[in-house]
Design an enzyme around this catalytic site. Structure first.
Site, PDB file in Angstrom:
ATOM      1  N   HIS A   1       0.855  -1.187   0.000  1.00  0.00           N
ATOM      2  CA  HIS A   1       0.000   0.000   0.000  1.00  0.00           C
ATOM      3  C   HIS A   1       0.888   1.232   0.000  1.00  0.00           C
ATOM      4  CE1 HIS A   1      -3.098  -2.554   2.420  1.00  0.00           C
ATOM      5  NE2 HIS A   1      -3.062  -2.883   1.151  1.00  0.00           N
ATOM      6  N   SER A   2       0.283   2.384  -0.133  1.00  0.00           N
ATOM      7  CA  SER A   2       0.936   3.693  -0.042  1.00  0.00           C
ATOM      8  C   SER A   2       2.339   3.688  -0.646  1.00  0.00           C
ATOM      9  CB  SER A   2       0.898   4.224   1.391  1.00  0.00           C
ATOM     10  OG  SER A   2       1.789   3.569   2.225  1.00  0.00           O
TER      11      SER A   2
END
Lengths: 557, 87
Positions: free
Chosen positions: B15-16
């Site tokens: 993620h991110s």
């Protein structure tokens, strides 16, 4: 004079005239596009690239955490699969703006259906979409206001890309009607040091140009503030800073009733911050954080090393055994199957019952780590316990492993209601206010539109906590609190008044809670608790508690 | 067809920042690169939206695929993004 109340997410006081964002982006109409489709496709892709470049230049200018958020948004604008969708849309006869709108809609749905972390990024995606659509429709993009004097910005929501352009010298505070404390906007506002209030319903009713006071600590937005109110808010800000600086020593009330102040930690890396903020111990060691990236149950030696590091640092440490499931899946603790509602499924102790070897292994490692320390230094507790039978099962396992102090978290409403049964089976309770609120209000913690129902000041939650604390007191057992509620200095006083025996929170919250407790007597805390429970709404409960705690004012709270 | 198996080590899953780093690196490859779970249809490794929608969590096993000249080298360099600590 009107006043609005939201959630203060970045402390500080801002006073100035109201300004609002300029422009708004319409939904592109569904009408057949009859022009040159090749040129229209090129126009759409060019707009996406322009937005990507704009976001990148803002990212570079902003730096820090803001940079990462905006750079990820630029990557979204340049996504090759998105470009493919847009091309297909225009080929099928949509206008560039409509094709962009629909293509983003496709990914919006895809991300919205993913886990909580990913679905929280949907706001970032929407912002990229709006910027692109605005360009394609030759419509004014949403933008920051021009202002010759320092202003308070009031808006529906504030995208990180706009926040990045805010100059604290011009924008002295901002207020959003939507948003929540864990959104990017709140986190970045704190990092930039701009006072901010989010989730403030009605704020957009304040006319542009009206003078307002925004207090990012209390969440209050006051229209046409009196000079005295401004002075008071600024004095409060100063007093708060001083109180935090001067409060030291063990937690307790003014008249000497001890309420140990403990830290929530995820592992040895958090020890330094806990010590720096004066934690007297650890009230919640989230042991699953040590092992989130493990595919197999962690080895005993590895576990012992981590536990010992924390046990050496503090005279009392409460370790929560692996709390997996729902939003914290661990690959070596799989649930039995796909669950339609993981928050109500196999998580916490329920999951450990399915994997008794993992639980027994962890308890053995904990017992070995505690060898040589005084017997009450290590306390171990189980998450998601429903009744006395489960509590007994856990206590028995702790005893078999040689652990002296075994407790449970009170998160399931049934456990709070029948706390007197459970108190006979365990050595202590710890109230997990976040999950207890989720379950008692039937509100998924991840659904941000329902945060108003999650308010820990709602009297139903206060009643349940009071009931559990009473059951613990009657049985001569301790009852701590380790949820977010403990970090609110006003609530902390109420909890002490309810009979809670220790408070555990993220370390930076400790000094202000210490100051609030030290400024009041136990009798005042008890009266605040009684007054809060006599109220019918969360807002009234909070107001009643504040009214019963006279020294909050001098602390700037 | 070259293939590599990786495990998501990052504490925040794929993620991110880890997702952005991975997609940026994959975008440099001259050929198509895919990533996915063993049983499912993979996604385009150069698409941040596809990779985010995978919602790969910490500890999950994923498969990387690429075909053509230099595919082995491309995958070897992408694999290092998964093995570096704190990525």
């Amino acid at each position: 004079m009107r006043e609005f109340l939201g959630t203060g997410v970045s402390p500080g006081v801002g006073v100035g005239p109201v300004r609002v964002m300029t422009g708004s982006v319409p939904v592109p109409p569904v009408e057949p596009f009859t022009g040159d489709r090749v040129a229209e496709t090129a126009r759409a892709l060019a707009a996406l690239e322009e937005v990507a470049q704009e976001l990148e230049s803002r990212a570079t200018a902003a730096g820090g955490e803001t940079h990462d958020v905006l750079a990820a948004q630029a990557l979204m604008a340049r996504d090759p699969d998105l470009a493919g969708e847009v091309t297909v849309g225009v080929s099928a006869g949509l206008s560039a703006a409509r094709a962009v709108y629909e293509s983003f809609g496709f990914y919006r749905e895809l991300l919205g259906g993913a886990g909580a972390y990913i679905s929280a990024r949907v706001a970032d995606l929407d912002d990229v979409r709006d910027r692109t659509v605005a360009r394609l429709m030759a419509h004014e993009e949403r933008g920051l206001p021009e202002s010759g004097e320092p202003y308070v910005l009031i808006t529906q929501d504030l995208a990180p890309a706009d926040l990045a352009l805010l100059d604290p010298a011009h924008c002295v505070a901002f207020v959003t009607e939507e948003g929540g404390p864990i959104g990017h906007t709140a986190i970045l506002a704190r990092a930039m040091g701009i006072p901010a209030i989010v989730a403030c319903p009605g704020a957009l009713e304040v006319p542009v140009g009206a003078r307002v006071l925004a207090d990012g600590a209390s969440g209050r937005l006051i229209v046409d503030p009196e000079p005295a109110q401004i002075d008071k808010a600024r004095a409060a800000e100063k007093a708060r800073a001083e109180a935090v600086g001067s409060a030291t020593g063990p937690g307790g009330t003014k008249d000497g009733h001890a309420v140990p102040l403990l830290a929530n930690v995820g592992g040895p890396k958090d020890i330094a911050s806990a010590l720096e903020h004066g934690a007297e111990g650890v009230g919640l060691f989230r042991s699953e954080y040590l092992f989130l990236d493990e595919a197999v149950p962690p080895g005993e030696a590895e576990q012992i090393a981590a536990y010992r590091a924390v046990l050496e640092a503090f005279p009392r440490v409460v370790v929560r055994v692996l709390d997996a499931g729902a939003d914290k899946p661990l690959s070596f603790l799989p649930p039995a199957g796909v669950e339609p509602n993981p928050a109500l499924g196999e998580r916490g102790l329920r999951l450990l019952r399915r994997h008794p070897d993992v639980l027994e292994g962890q308890l053995r490692a904990l017992a070995k780590a505690a060898e040589g320390f005084p017997p009450d230094r290590l306390r171990v507790m189980a998450p998601m316990v429903t009744d006395a039978e489960e509590a007994k099962m856990f206590t028995d396992k702790c005893r078999e492993a040689g652990i002296q102090q075994a407790g449970i978290m009170i998160e399931v409403p049934a456990a709070a209601v029948r706390a007197h049964d459970i108190a006979e089976e365990v050595d202590f309770f710890s109230l997990g206010t976040n999950d207890l609120a989720q379950y008692v209000f039937a509100v998924d913690r991840q659904v941000s539109s329902l945060t108003r129902l999650q308010d820990p000041w709602r009297p139903a939650l206060l009643d349940l906590m009071a009931h559990a604390a009473r059951a613990a007191t009657d049985a001569g057992k301790g009852c701590g609190v380790c949820g977010e509620a403990a970090a609110d200095p006003v609530m902390a006083c109420v909890l002490a008044g309810l009979g809670v025996t220790s408070l555990s929170m993220s370390s930076p919250s400790l000094p202000l809670v210490r100051a609030a407790l030290a400024a009041h007597t136990l009798a005042e805390c008890q009266e605040a608790a009684r007054a809060a429970r006599a109220a019918r709404t969360a807002r009234d409960a909070r107001a009643a508690a504040r009214a019963a705690l006279p020294a909050l004012e001098t602390l700037g709270l | 067809m070259a293939e590599r198996h990786v495990r998501v080590e990052s504490l925040v899953g794929l993620h991110s920042r880890p997702a952005a780093e991975f997609v940026k690196a994959a975008a440099l490859a001259p050929m198509d690169v895919t990533i996915g779970r063993f049983a499912d249809t993979p996604v385009n490794a150069k698409s941040i939206l596809g990779v985010l929608a995978l919602d790969a969590r910490t500890g999950e096993q994923l498969k990387l695929c690429a075909e053509g000249d230099g595919a082995e080298e491309v995958l070897d360099s992408l694999v290092t993004l998964f093995t570096e600590p704190n990525a």
